[in-house]
Scaffold this motif. Structure first.
Motif, PDB file in Angstrom:
ATOM      1  N   ASN A  22      13.552  77.792  17.361  1.00 37.18           N
ATOM      2  CA  ASN A  22      12.131  78.301  18.129  1.00 37.18           C
ATOM      3  C   ASN A  22      11.013  77.860  17.170  1.00 37.18           C
ATOM      4  OD1 ASN A  22      10.009  79.371  19.288  1.00 37.18           O
ATOM      5  ND2 ASN A  22      11.040  81.534  19.773  1.00 37.18           N
ATOM      6  N   VAL A  23      11.246  78.202  15.874  1.00 40.30           N
ATOM      7  CA  VAL A  23      10.069  78.207  14.983  1.00 40.30           C
ATOM      8  C   VAL A  23       9.618  76.609  14.966  1.00 40.30           C
ATOM      9  CG1 VAL A  23       9.102  78.268  12.522  1.00 40.30           C
ATOM     10  CG2 VAL A  23      10.191  80.313  13.761  1.00 40.30           C
ATOM     11  N   LEU A  24      10.958  75.756  14.809  1.00 38.31           N
ATOM     12  CA  LEU A  24      10.473  74.477  14.633  1.00 38.31           C
ATOM     13  C   LEU A  24       9.945  73.709  15.699  1.00 38.31           C
ATOM     14  CD1 LEU A  24      13.992  73.316  12.727  1.00 38.31           C
ATOM     15  CD2 LEU A  24      11.969  73.782  11.714  1.00 38.31           C
ATOM     16  N   VAL A  25      10.294  74.117  17.007  1.00 37.43           N
ATOM     17  CA  VAL A  25       9.597  73.330  18.064  1.00 37.43           C
ATOM     18  C   VAL A  25       8.448  74.128  19.027  1.00 37.43           C
ATOM     19  CG1 VAL A  25      11.725  71.944  18.102  1.00 37.43           C
ATOM     20  CG2 VAL A  25      11.474  74.166  19.576  1.00 37.43           C
ATOM     21  N   SER A  26       8.146  75.205  18.377  1.00 40.34           N
ATOM     22  CA  SER A  26       7.348  75.910  19.455  1.00 40.34           C
ATOM     23  C   SER A  26       5.772  75.792  18.612  1.00 40.34           C
ATOM     24  CB  SER A  26       7.418  77.525  19.321  1.00 40.34           C
ATOM     25  OG  SER A  26       8.878  77.641  19.973  1.00 40.34           O
ATOM     26  N   PRO A  27       4.855  75.251  19.434  1.00 39.53           N
ATOM     27  CA  PRO A  27       3.561  74.878  18.871  1.00 39.53           C
ATOM     28  C   PRO A  27       2.871  76.117  17.969  1.00 39.53           C
ATOM     29  CG  PRO A  27       3.589  73.941  21.050  1.00 39.53           C
ATOM     30  CD  PRO A  27       4.901  74.603  20.749  1.00 39.53           C
ATOM     31  N   GLU A  28       2.728  77.353  18.887  1.00 36.89           N
ATOM     32  CA  GLU A  28       2.368  78.417  18.189  1.00 36.89           C
ATOM     33  C   GLU A  28       3.003  78.888  16.796  1.00 36.89           C
ATOM     34  OE1 GLU A  28       5.348  79.901  21.214  1.00 36.89           O
ATOM     35  OE2 GLU A  28       4.000  78.289  21.490  1.00 36.89           O
ATOM     36  N   LYS A  29       4.210  78.296  16.708  1.00 36.62           N
ATOM     37  CA  LYS A  29       4.888  78.602  15.567  1.00 36.62           C
ATOM     38  C   LYS A  29       4.396  77.727  14.474  1.00 36.62           C
ATOM     39  CE  LYS A  29       6.865  82.657  17.017  1.00 36.62           C
ATOM     40  NZ  LYS A  29       6.176  83.799  16.637  1.00 36.62           N
ATOM     41  N   THR A  30       4.728  76.372  14.937  1.00 36.02           N
ATOM     42  CA  THR A  30       4.507  75.476  13.728  1.00 36.02           C
ATOM     43  C   THR A  30       3.100  75.525  13.128  1.00 36.02           C
ATOM     44  OG1 THR A  30       3.617  73.670  15.309  1.00 36.02           O
ATOM     45  CG2 THR A  30       6.020  73.705  15.066  1.00 36.02           C
ATOM     46  N   PHE A  35       0.264  73.793   8.023  1.00 27.21           N
ATOM     47  CA  PHE A  35      -1.237  73.535   7.829  1.00 27.21           C
ATOM     48  C   PHE A  35      -1.932  73.711   8.855  1.00 27.21           C
ATOM     49  CE2 PHE A  35       1.635  71.012   5.135  1.00 27.21           C
ATOM     50  CZ  PHE A  35       1.425  71.601   3.811  1.00 27.21           C
ATOM     51  N   GLY A  36      -1.686  74.726   9.767  1.00 31.87           N
ATOM     52  CA  GLY A  36      -2.608  75.004  10.971  1.00 31.87           C
ATOM     53  C   GLY A  36      -2.255  73.773  12.237  1.00 31.87           C
ATOM     54  N   CYS A  37      -1.354  73.135  12.140  1.00 34.18           N
ATOM     55  CA  CYS A  37      -1.223  72.051  13.109  1.00 34.18           C
ATOM     56  C   CYS A  37      -0.019  72.490  14.061  1.00 34.18           C
ATOM     57  CB  CYS A  37      -0.838  70.777  12.470  1.00 34.18           C
ATOM     58  SG  CYS A  37      -2.083  69.985  11.587  1.00 34.18           S
ATOM     59  N   GLU A  38      -0.345  72.313  15.292  1.00 35.10           N
ATOM     60  CA  GLU A  38       0.837  72.655  16.326  1.00 35.10           C
ATOM     61  C   GLU A  38       1.326  71.312  16.699  1.00 35.10           C
ATOM     62  OE1 GLU A  38      -2.064  73.672  19.551  1.00 35.10           O
ATOM     63  OE2 GLU A  38      -1.442  75.747  19.258  1.00 35.10           O
ATOM     64  N   ALA A  39       2.779  71.403  16.749  1.00 36.69           N
ATOM     65  CA  ALA A  39       3.548  70.193  17.186  1.00 36.69           C
ATOM     66  C   ALA A  39       3.553  70.071  18.675  1.00 36.69           C
ATOM     67  CB  ALA A  39       4.896  70.407  16.675  1.00 36.69           C
TER      68      ALA A  39
END
Length: 156
Positions: A22-30, A35-39
């Motif tokens: 979940n942390v790897l693929v969720s924009p709010e977690k990435t 460095f503040g970037c959403e994936a």
């Protein structure tokens, strides 16, 4: 660079692979560890992956790439390229590959992140040193992922 060159780091996380994934693929977690970037991606092989963040009050794409392989809760692979570095030609040969491998055992998930092959891309030596950073590599991001999972703020 002639020898194959990768930066690889691992960390043991007290939590299930589902939470780590979940942390790897969720924009709010990435955004919290990269460095503040959403994936931004639909996470399907062949799909574009954009790492977006804010700079000078505007949304900027800091990194672009493509999803290569997705095995939920086990393996994620994608390419990366800095579209803002005009000194490197935006061609597939200059994209680096990032892989995450997750292995769950005894209530922990071992997360391994690898990036490379720096020996095959333009300015590979410089790019390797930026990521390698005196041996630190992916450790700060992996530590933050661990903190996010272990804090219980991730939906499991």
């Amino acid at each position: 660079m002639t020898q194959s060159s990768f930066v690889t780091n691992s960390i043991a996380i007290n939590g299930p692979a589902t939470a780590v994934w979940n942390v790897l693929v969720s924009p709010e977690k990435t955004k919290q560890y990269m460095f503040g970037c959403e994936a931004i991606s639909d996470w399907n092989p062949g799909s574009e992956l954009l790492w977006k963040g804010q700079a000078d009050g505007k949304e900027v794409t800091f990194v672009r790439g493509y999803v290569i392989c997705v095995e939920p809760e086990k393996h994620l692979e994608y390419t990366t390229f800095d579209p803002n570095d005009t000194s490197i030609q935006d061609i597939p040969e200059n994209y680096l590959q990032v892989t995450y491998d997750l292995k769950e055992e005894n209530g922990q998930t071992v997360l391994t992140a690898s990036q490379g092959d720096f020996s095959k891309v333009a300015k590979g030596g410089e790019r390797y040193q930026e990521v390698y950073n005196g041996g630190v590599g992916w450790t700060p991001m992996l530590q933050k992922i661990k903190e996010l999972v272990e804090s219980g703020t991730v939906h499991k």
